[in-house]
Motif scaffolding. Structure first.
Motif: not given
Length: 356
Positions: A1-23
């Motif tokens: 379960m925790f491996d899956k949660l860590e993967d989700i956390l990584v994905r969330y950080q990727e999304i936030m990074s993409e959304l903060s991109d000015p373009g």
């Protein structure tokens, strides 16, 4: 379960990074998709963050107890440890629920179909009261309801009624209302004072879009005609009513609630798409016959799910053995207790199945 949660956390950080991109906002389709994905996994991310905080508090408290000799500080550490362990257990259970596979239809709007069953005119009156109950519930949730089709009787009953409910989480909530609803009471037409049992069936169907169901024009016959019944000056003088016949399934849809033929046609096609989509979902459920019996929300619609006993002021949900003596409030839309009970039971079944 925790491996899956860590993967989700990584994905969330990727999304936030993409959304903060000015373009990022330049591609509106991509931007909206990212925003939706972010909203979907945010509850999991927040819960996991709280869980890790609780775990850290446990570790810190244990370390303090090992190294500290001051009795007052040790008592404080013991209290923090007990609270953190309780919180950790609660959050662990919550994470398991959040990780359960999500029904892809849960966020969709719904079309609800109510049909009078056994009991003649009394069943039609009960069908209207169930329709009214849902209208009050929809209002309490600040959702929107739109009448699609209604076959009314002369004394205030309904042989059948279809209506759409639009709102966040409409299907995830209302799907637990599918099934046979039974009423026990003395009918208005009964002079001997005898209690009669009548029924109506409720089908809650996720709204289908064009991407869900493609309808071949050659499979459809469209008839237009003058509307009948109540509805104002224009109803009986223009060919505004629309009837669709779907040859492969034999489904017939009749729509006359609007004055415009085009609007009635749109409503009829929306209802047809949803019924065809629902047929596909039912076929899938039948293919998973073992799973279907364990599902509370999407099980057999011939199942008697609830009884409304008027002489005793009692409402009983037979799936979860829940009885309420607030019949008047229930008939005025106060059904959240039953829905919450079904959601909890459904989650418990799925968690038990996941552990086996």
């Amino acid at each position: 379960m925790f491996d899956k949660l860590e993967d989700i956390l990584v994905r969330y950080q990727e999304i936030m990074s993409e959304l903060s991109d000015p373009g990022a906002a330049g591609d509106s389709g991509r931007y909206q998709k990212l925003m939706k994905e972010q909203a979907e996994i945010m509850p999991l991310v927040n819960c996991y963050s709280e869980y890790k905080d609780a775990k850290q508090t446990i570790d810190d408290s244990l370390e303090l107890l090992d190294s500290e000799s001051d009795e007052e500080l040790r008592e404080m550490a013991k209290e923090e440890l007990a609270e953190a362990r309780e919180r950790e257990s609660e959050l662990s259970d919550k994470l398991k629920v959040l990780l359960l596979p999500k029904d892809p239809n849960d966020d969709k709007n719904v079309i609800v179909e109510i049909r009078a069953g056994a009991g003649g005119e009394e069943a039609a009156l009960f069908a209207y009261e169930i329709y009214r109950m849902y209208q009050h519930y929809v209002e309490s949730r600040n959702w929107k309801s739109e009448l699609l089709e209604a076959d009314e009787t002369g004394i205030g009953g309904m042989k059948s009624v279809n209506f759409m409910v639009s709102g966040k989480g409409a299907y995830s909530t209302l799907k637990y209302e599918s099934g046979v609803h039974r009423v026990q009471r003395v009918p208005q037409t009964e002079s001997q004072g005898r209690i009669q049992t009548s029924t109506c069936s409720v089908a809650v169907m996720p709204e289908a879009e064009d991407v869900d169901i493609k309808i071949d024009e050659k499979d459809i016959r469209i008839d237009v005609m003058r509307a009948s019944g109540n509805g104002g000056q224009c109803v009986n003088t223009t060919d505004s009513a629309v009837r669709l016949t779907h040859y492969p399934t034999g489904i017939v849809i009749y729509s006359q609630t609007e004055k415009s033929q085009l609007q009635n046609k749109d409503k009829a096609f929306a209802l047809l798409r949803t019924k065809l989509y629902d047929l596909e979902l039912q076929k899938q459920a039948e293919a998973r016959a073992g799973d279907r019996k364990s599902q509370i929300g999407t099980g057999d619609r011939s199942e008697k799910i609830r009884t409304y006993n008027f002489p005793q002021g009692r409402v009983t949900d037979h799936r979860i053995n829940l009885t309420s003596y607030k019949l008047d409030k229930v008939m005025n839309g106060d059904i959240q207790e039953f829905i919450d009970g079904c959601i909890a039971a459904d989650q418990a079944q799925k968690l038990a199945a996941a552990d086996t």
